[in-house]
Design a protein around this motif. Structure first.
Motif, PDB file in Angstrom:
ATOM      1  N   GLY A 176       0.799  -1.215   0.000  1.00 46.93           N
ATOM      2  CA  GLY A 176       0.000   0.000   0.000  1.00 46.93           C
ATOM      3  C   GLY A 176       0.831   1.263   0.000  1.00 46.93           C
ATOM      4  N   PHE A 177       2.106   1.163   0.337  1.00 47.12           N
ATOM      5  CA  PHE A 177       2.986   2.332   0.283  1.00 47.12           C
ATOM      6  C   PHE A 177       3.553   2.522  -1.127  1.00 47.12           C
ATOM      7  CE2 PHE A 177       2.604   1.357   4.681  1.00 47.12           C
ATOM      8  CZ  PHE A 177       2.634   2.581   5.317  1.00 47.12           C
ATOM      9  N   PHE A 178       3.424   1.501  -1.965  1.00 51.50           N
ATOM     10  CA  PHE A 178       3.759   1.628  -3.383  1.00 51.50           C
ATOM     11  C   PHE A 178       2.520   2.112  -4.145  1.00 51.50           C
ATOM     12  CE2 PHE A 178       6.817  -1.257  -1.667  1.00 51.50           C
ATOM     13  CZ  PHE A 178       7.952  -1.157  -2.451  1.00 51.50           C
ATOM     14  N   ARG A 179       1.421   1.398  -3.912  1.00 52.46           N
ATOM     15  CA  ARG A 179       0.121   1.754  -4.498  1.00 52.46           C
ATOM     16  C   ARG A 179      -0.950   1.041  -3.689  1.00 52.46           C
ATOM     17  NH1 ARG A 179      -0.590  -3.041  -4.447  1.00 52.46           N
ATOM     18  NH2 ARG A 179      -0.270  -4.551  -6.102  1.00 52.46           N
ATOM     19  N   ILE A 180      -2.113   1.615  -3.625  1.00 50.20           N
ATOM     20  CA  ILE A 180      -3.199   1.018  -2.854  1.00 50.20           C
ATOM     21  C   ILE A 180      -4.359   0.716  -3.790  1.00 50.20           C
ATOM     22  CG2 ILE A 180      -4.475   3.110  -2.235  1.00 50.20           C
ATOM     23  CD1 ILE A 180      -3.569   0.250   0.194  1.00 50.20           C
ATOM     24  N   TRP A 181      -5.079  -0.339  -3.481  1.00 47.43           N
ATOM     25  CA  TRP A 181      -6.289  -0.655  -4.242  1.00 47.43           C
ATOM     26  C   TRP A 181      -7.419   0.193  -3.660  1.00 47.43           C
ATOM     27  CZ3 TRP A 181      -7.005  -2.796  -8.720  1.00 47.43           C
ATOM     28  CH2 TRP A 181      -8.249  -3.307  -9.099  1.00 47.43           C
ATOM     29  N   GLU A 182      -7.835   1.204  -4.418  1.00 48.09           N
ATOM     30  CA  GLU A 182      -8.823   2.173  -3.949  1.00 48.09           C
ATOM     31  C   GLU A 182     -10.182   1.871  -4.566  1.00 48.09           C
ATOM     32  OE1 GLU A 182      -8.080   6.604  -3.080  1.00 48.09           O
ATOM     33  OE2 GLU A 182      -8.995   6.603  -5.083  1.00 48.09           O
ATOM     34  N   ILE A 183     -11.204   1.826  -3.713  1.00 49.69           N
ATOM     35  CA  ILE A 183     -12.540   1.408  -4.117  1.00 49.69           C
ATOM     36  C   ILE A 183     -13.513   2.548  -3.842  1.00 49.69           C
ATOM     37  CG2 ILE A 183     -14.324  -0.350  -3.766  1.00 49.69           C
ATOM     38  CD1 ILE A 183     -11.950  -1.960  -2.338  1.00 49.69           C
ATOM     39  N   PRO A 184     -14.393   2.862  -4.785  1.00 48.20           N
ATOM     40  CA  PRO A 184     -15.394   3.905  -4.517  1.00 48.20           C
ATOM     41  C   PRO A 184     -16.218   3.572  -3.272  1.00 48.20           C
ATOM     42  CG  PRO A 184     -15.361   3.359  -6.852  1.00 48.20           C
ATOM     43  CD  PRO A 184     -14.483   2.348  -6.165  1.00 48.20           C
ATOM     44  N   GLY A 185     -16.621   4.605  -2.562  1.00 43.64           N
ATOM     45  CA  GLY A 185     -17.332   4.400  -1.307  1.00 43.64           C
ATOM     46  C   GLY A 185     -18.692   3.746  -1.450  1.00 43.64           C
ATOM     47  N   ALA A 362      11.954   7.121  11.646  1.00 44.84           N
ATOM     48  CA  ALA A 362      11.219   7.626  12.808  1.00 44.84           C
ATOM     49  C   ALA A 362      11.534   6.873  14.093  1.00 44.84           C
ATOM     50  CB  ALA A 362       9.716   7.570  12.536  1.00 44.84           C
ATOM     51  N   SER A 363      12.116   5.673  13.995  1.00 46.95           N
ATOM     52  CA  SER A 363      12.433   4.886  15.189  1.00 46.95           C
ATOM     53  C   SER A 363      13.618   3.982  14.888  1.00 46.95           C
ATOM     54  CB  SER A 363      11.226   4.045  15.607  1.00 46.95           C
ATOM     55  OG  SER A 363      11.104   2.900  14.777  1.00 46.95           O
ATOM     56  N   ASP A 364      14.106   3.314  15.931  1.00 44.22           N
ATOM     57  CA  ASP A 364      15.218   2.376  15.724  1.00 44.22           C
ATOM     58  C   ASP A 364      14.732   0.934  15.716  1.00 44.22           C
ATOM     59  OD1 ASP A 364      14.543   2.054  18.351  1.00 44.22           O
ATOM     60  OD2 ASP A 364      16.538   2.459  19.162  1.00 44.22           O
ATOM     61  N   MET A 365      13.431   0.720  15.550  1.00 43.04           N
ATOM     62  CA  MET A 365      12.896  -0.638  15.465  1.00 43.04           C
ATOM     63  C   MET A 365      13.258  -1.275  14.126  1.00 43.04           C
ATOM     64  SD  MET A 365       9.034  -0.287  17.079  1.00 43.04           S
ATOM     65  CE  MET A 365       8.605   1.197  16.150  1.00 43.04           C
ATOM     66  N   LEU A 366      13.447  -2.598  14.133  1.00 39.54           N
ATOM     67  CA  LEU A 366      13.622  -3.347  12.897  1.00 39.54           C
ATOM     68  C   LEU A 366      12.300  -3.318  12.140  1.00 39.54           C
ATOM     69  CD1 LEU A 366      15.394  -5.315  11.152  1.00 39.54           C
ATOM     70  CD2 LEU A 366      14.328  -7.174  12.444  1.00 39.54           C
ATOM     71  N   VAL A 367      12.357  -3.049  10.841  1.00 36.91           N
ATOM     72  CA  VAL A 367      11.134  -2.898  10.055  1.00 36.91           C
ATOM     73  C   VAL A 367      10.940  -4.106   9.149  1.00 36.91           C
ATOM     74  CG1 VAL A 367       9.815  -1.391   8.540  1.00 36.91           C
ATOM     75  CG2 VAL A 367      11.560  -0.413  10.035  1.00 36.91           C
ATOM     76  N   CYS A 368       9.772  -4.734   9.263  1.00 38.55           N
ATOM     77  CA  CYS A 368       9.385  -5.849   8.396  1.00 38.55           C
ATOM     78  C   CYS A 368       8.186  -5.410   7.568  1.00 38.55           C
ATOM     79  CB  CYS A 368       9.001  -7.069   9.224  1.00 38.55           C
ATOM     80  SG  CYS A 368      10.258  -7.596  10.409  1.00 38.55           S
ATOM     81  N   GLY A 369       8.178  -5.774   6.307  1.00 38.85           N
ATOM     82  CA  GLY A 369       7.077  -5.408   5.422  1.00 38.85           C
ATOM     83  C   GLY A 369       6.330  -6.639   4.957  1.00 38.85           C
ATOM     84  N   GLU A 370       5.020  -6.670   5.177  1.00 38.66           N
ATOM     85  CA  GLU A 370       4.207  -7.801   4.711  1.00 38.66           C
ATOM     86  C   GLU A 370       3.950  -7.599   3.220  1.00 38.66           C
ATOM     87  OE1 GLU A 370       0.974  -9.054   2.996  1.00 38.66           O
ATOM     88  OE2 GLU A 370       0.007  -7.838   4.562  1.00 38.66           O
ATOM     89  N   ASP A 371       4.740  -8.296   2.413  1.00 33.85           N
ATOM     90  CA  ASP A 371       4.723  -8.104   0.960  1.00 33.85           C
ATOM     91  C   ASP A 371       4.084  -9.303   0.259  1.00 33.85           C
ATOM     92  OD1 ASP A 371       6.824  -9.669   1.832  1.00 33.85           O
ATOM     93  OD2 ASP A 371       8.204  -9.046   0.251  1.00 33.85           O
ATOM     94  N   LEU A 372       2.876  -9.655   0.660  1.00 31.99           N
ATOM     95  CA  LEU A 372       2.170 -10.792   0.087  1.00 31.99           C
ATOM     96  C   LEU A 372       1.054 -10.298  -0.820  1.00 31.99           C
ATOM     97  CD1 LEU A 372       1.845 -12.900   3.370  1.00 31.99           C
ATOM     98  CD2 LEU A 372       3.597 -13.111   1.591  1.00 31.99           C
ATOM     99  N   GLY A 373       0.619 -11.171  -1.731  1.00 32.78           N
ATOM    100  CA  GLY A 373      -0.480 -10.820  -2.623  1.00 32.78           C
ATOM    101  C   GLY A 373       0.018 -10.594  -4.037  1.00 32.78           C
ATOM    102  N   MET A 374      -0.615  -9.639  -4.721  1.00 31.41           N
ATOM    103  CA  MET A 374      -0.250  -9.296  -6.098  1.00 31.41           C
ATOM    104  C   MET A 374       0.919  -8.314  -6.031  1.00 31.41           C
ATOM    105  SD  MET A 374      -2.756  -7.634  -8.985  1.00 31.41           S
ATOM    106  CE  MET A 374      -2.175  -7.285 -10.643  1.00 31.41           C
ATOM    107  N   VAL A 375       2.147  -8.846  -6.116  1.00 33.04           N
ATOM    108  CA  VAL A 375       3.349  -8.066  -5.837  1.00 33.04           C
ATOM    109  C   VAL A 375       3.969  -7.542  -7.135  1.00 33.04           C
ATOM    110  CG1 VAL A 375       5.595  -8.053  -4.700  1.00 33.04           C
ATOM    111  CG2 VAL A 375       3.761  -9.515  -3.814  1.00 33.04           C
ATOM    112  N   PRO A 376       4.021  -6.233  -7.347  1.00 30.38           N
ATOM    113  CA  PRO A 376       4.669  -5.688  -8.546  1.00 30.38           C
ATOM    114  C   PRO A 376       6.169  -5.985  -8.554  1.00 30.38           C
ATOM    115  CG  PRO A 376       3.341  -4.019  -7.424  1.00 30.38           C
ATOM    116  CD  PRO A 376       3.445  -5.179  -6.496  1.00 30.38           C
ATOM    117  N   SER A 377       6.755  -5.978  -9.715  1.00 31.58           N
ATOM    118  CA  SER A 377       8.173  -6.324  -9.848  1.00 31.58           C
ATOM    119  C   SER A 377       9.093  -5.301  -9.194  1.00 31.58           C
ATOM    120  CB  SER A 377       8.543  -6.476 -11.328  1.00 31.58           C
ATOM    121  OG  SER A 377       8.290  -5.270 -12.035  1.00 31.58           O
ATOM    122  N   CYS A 378       8.592  -4.073  -8.942  1.00 32.69           N
ATOM    123  CA  CYS A 378       9.446  -3.046  -8.338  1.00 32.69           C
ATOM    124  C   CYS A 378       9.588  -3.218  -6.828  1.00 32.69           C
ATOM    125  CB  CYS A 378       8.886  -1.654  -8.635  1.00 32.69           C
ATOM    126  SG  CYS A 378       7.220  -1.370  -7.976  1.00 32.69           S
TER     127      CYS A 378
END
Length: 548
Positions: A176-185, A362-378
């Motif tokens: 979602g930080f690359f692109r989000i699936w946006e749906i009309p309300g 913003a912090s010194d925490m280790l950052v993990c990204g949940e990168d599952l689903g329809m994953v673009p090549s970038c």
């Protein structure tokens, strides 16, 4: 009163007042008016600025005890979390927090800062093997341009707060930080969404292909409803259904009546609660068929720019597409593939590189990204460039030609897990499908003989061993997976251990562990099985393990 008057509490409340006071004000008004839908709060509907919040939390107000209760509750939650953190660190345990991708529309955040959110849109996911209609999570999407004005401070403050309690955190749906699936309300499903940001199909591209005049555009963006489709969907009742829900606007051509023109309008078609069973079933069938007709479109028109269009996901599966002439089908197929698989990568890479570095700093925490689903090549190159730890679920291979992943082939910078909260745990998944079970047992686990019909402790041990023996920086197991190493915890249906089904819009989250933590800690068979796996895979040494 003693707590509220203590110097320690007052110092904490003063330090946290930026979020604490708006939250307490929101909770009070929510309870007073019996709804969290703040857009229905009349003069208090928002945006709630500092003056509004100050008036509600005024210590001289008659209701101030209710405000103080929220402060008191948050104070104790804070202290309890700090206590857990200290205990974890003493026990050499890492705590990983969670950064959800969504914020509820009915929240203090959207009440006080609606400019940071697109309140008329919803976040979700496009259709996949888990949900043929996609997922509509109901969260507003983010107004990233507005957030960027102060370098994403809304996110940074959340992370700095999390950093008090956790050593690492998982970014839920990092895609979602690359692109989000946006749906009309006004949509009930996730099917009629599009990626934001994205490079659209421009009107001139349709004009160049002979599909750009008003009649052609209408054919592509309007629901394709013809008499023969109604006969196929409703049988002998088609004329009755058409008269109630549709309007004929040409020979055999129909469109929805205005009151039934959106997915949500159709989803809201109901019968009385005391209606006979046959009527309930008939209405349900009608509703589903009408929803399919509403979704029978090829392009989605941009609500703000008449020259922008987005391809309807899986448009080639629609009757609207099948009934186009061959030239139009070929042109639309090319534009569809170009939109989803070619033209977006540079834009999405730039989008992520604007946001993620600010969050990581913003912090010194280790950052993990949940990168599952329809994953673009970038995605993978950006995560590697930033040092973001990814995630792998064995049954979600991501490798072309491989149904299941081999953890031995995972890279170092990922967290490996057999399952997660959004999918069935291994026991339930293994026992659900006999043919798939055989493919997994023989092809992935290297089993011999007949594949066990149930997920035995030996099967679970083989799965756990594969993951622990992988080169991944971390292997994480949901508690159900570890309990499956002992047969005594197999005494309830495996499906009862499912935490969440994200394809439904009612996220139940009803799972409860059927043994206390004290019982599990005292279970030498279970603890011994885990310790043995850690030792034989080299994840620890005998000196580091506590005695049984």
């Amino acid at each position: 009163a003693e707590t509220l008057e203590s110097a320690e509490f007052q110092a904490w409340a003063a330090e946290q007042q930026e979020w604490l006071q708006p939250y307490a004000a929101f909770c009070y008004i929510k309870d007073l008016l019996q709804t969290a839908e703040h857009w229905r709060w009349g003069t208090l509907a928002g945006p709630a600025g500092p003056a509004t919040v100050a008036r509600i939390v005024d210590p001289k107000a008659d209701h101030h005890r209710a405000i103080q209760f929220t402060y008191y509750l948050q104070w104790h939650l804070h202290r309890q979390l700090l206590s857990v953190t200290a205990h974890a660190e003493k026990s050499r345990v890492v705590l990983q927090g969670d950064l959800p991708i969504g914020v509820d529309k009915r929240s203090a955040d959207t009440w006080t800062a609606p400019n940071l959110f697109n309140m008329d849109k919803s976040t979700g996911a496009p259709p996949d093997v888990f949900g043929p209609e996609g997922q509509n999570w109901g969260f507003p999407t983010y107004n990233w341009n507005e957030m960027a004005k102060d370098n994403y401070s809304w996110w940074c403050k959340r992370l700095q707060h999390l950093g008090q309690y956790f050593h690492a955190y998982r970014i839920d749906h990092v895609l979602g930080f690359f692109r989000i699936w946006e749906i009309p309300g006004d949509c009930a499903t996730g099917l009629l969404g599009c990626f934001k940001p994205s490079i659209p199909i421009w009107r001139h591209e349709l004009v160049d292909r002979g599909m750009g005049d008003e009649g052609a555009i209408a054919r592509l963006v309007d629901p394709y409803i013809r008499a023969h489709l109604l006969v196929s969907a409703f049988g002998k009742a088609w004329q009755e259904v058409a008269a109630k829900y549709l309007v004929e606007h040409g020979d055999g051509c129909y469109k929805f009546r205005p009151q039934y023109s959106t997915e949500q309008n159709i989803a809201d078609i109901k019968v009385r609660h005391d209606s006979p069973h046959w009527l309930v079933e008939e209405t349900d069938r009608t509703r589903k068929a009408l929803l399919t007709l509403r979704q029978n479109v090829l392009l989605l028109a941009d609500e703000e720019d008449q020259d922008k269009f987005y391809p309807r996901f899986q448009l080639k599966s629609t009757s609207s597409f099948r009934e186009l002439d061959a030239r139009w089908r070929d042109n639309l197929s090319w534009l569809y593939d170009d939109y989803f698989f070619r033209r977006q990568d540079d834009l999405w890479r730039a989008s992520a590189l604007k946001k993620l570095p600010a969050l990581m700093a913003a912090s010194d925490m280790l950052v993990c990204g949940e990168d599952l689903g329809m994953v673009p090549s970038c995605v993978a190159p950006v995560m590697q460039e930033l040092g973001l730890v990814g995630m792998r679920i064995q049954r979600m291979s991501g490798e072309e030609g491989h149904e299941f992943a081999n953890p031995a082939n995972y890279p170092y910078l990922v967290v490996a897990s057999p399952s997660c909260h959004d999918v069935a745990p291994t026991r339930a998944w293994y026992e659900e499908d006999a043919e798939r079970r055989d493919r997994f047992f023989f092809g992935t686990l290297g089993g011999c003989g007949e594949a066990p019909a149930l997920c035995t402790t030996d099967v679970m041990r083989a799965v756990a061993h594969q993951h622990l023996a992988s080169p991944c920086v971390w292997t994480v197991f949901p508690i159900q997976e570890l309990m499956a190493l002992c047969s005594r915890y197999h005494n309830r249906p495996a499906t009862d251990e499912i935490i969440n089904d994200p394809t439904t819009n009612k996220h139940y989250w009803r799972f409860r562990v059927h043994a206390s933590m004290e019982e599990l800690q005292a279970d030498t068979q279970l603890v011994g099985a885990v310790q043995e796996l850690l030792l034989i895979t080299g994840r620890t040494s005998p000196e580091e393990l506590p005695p049984l």
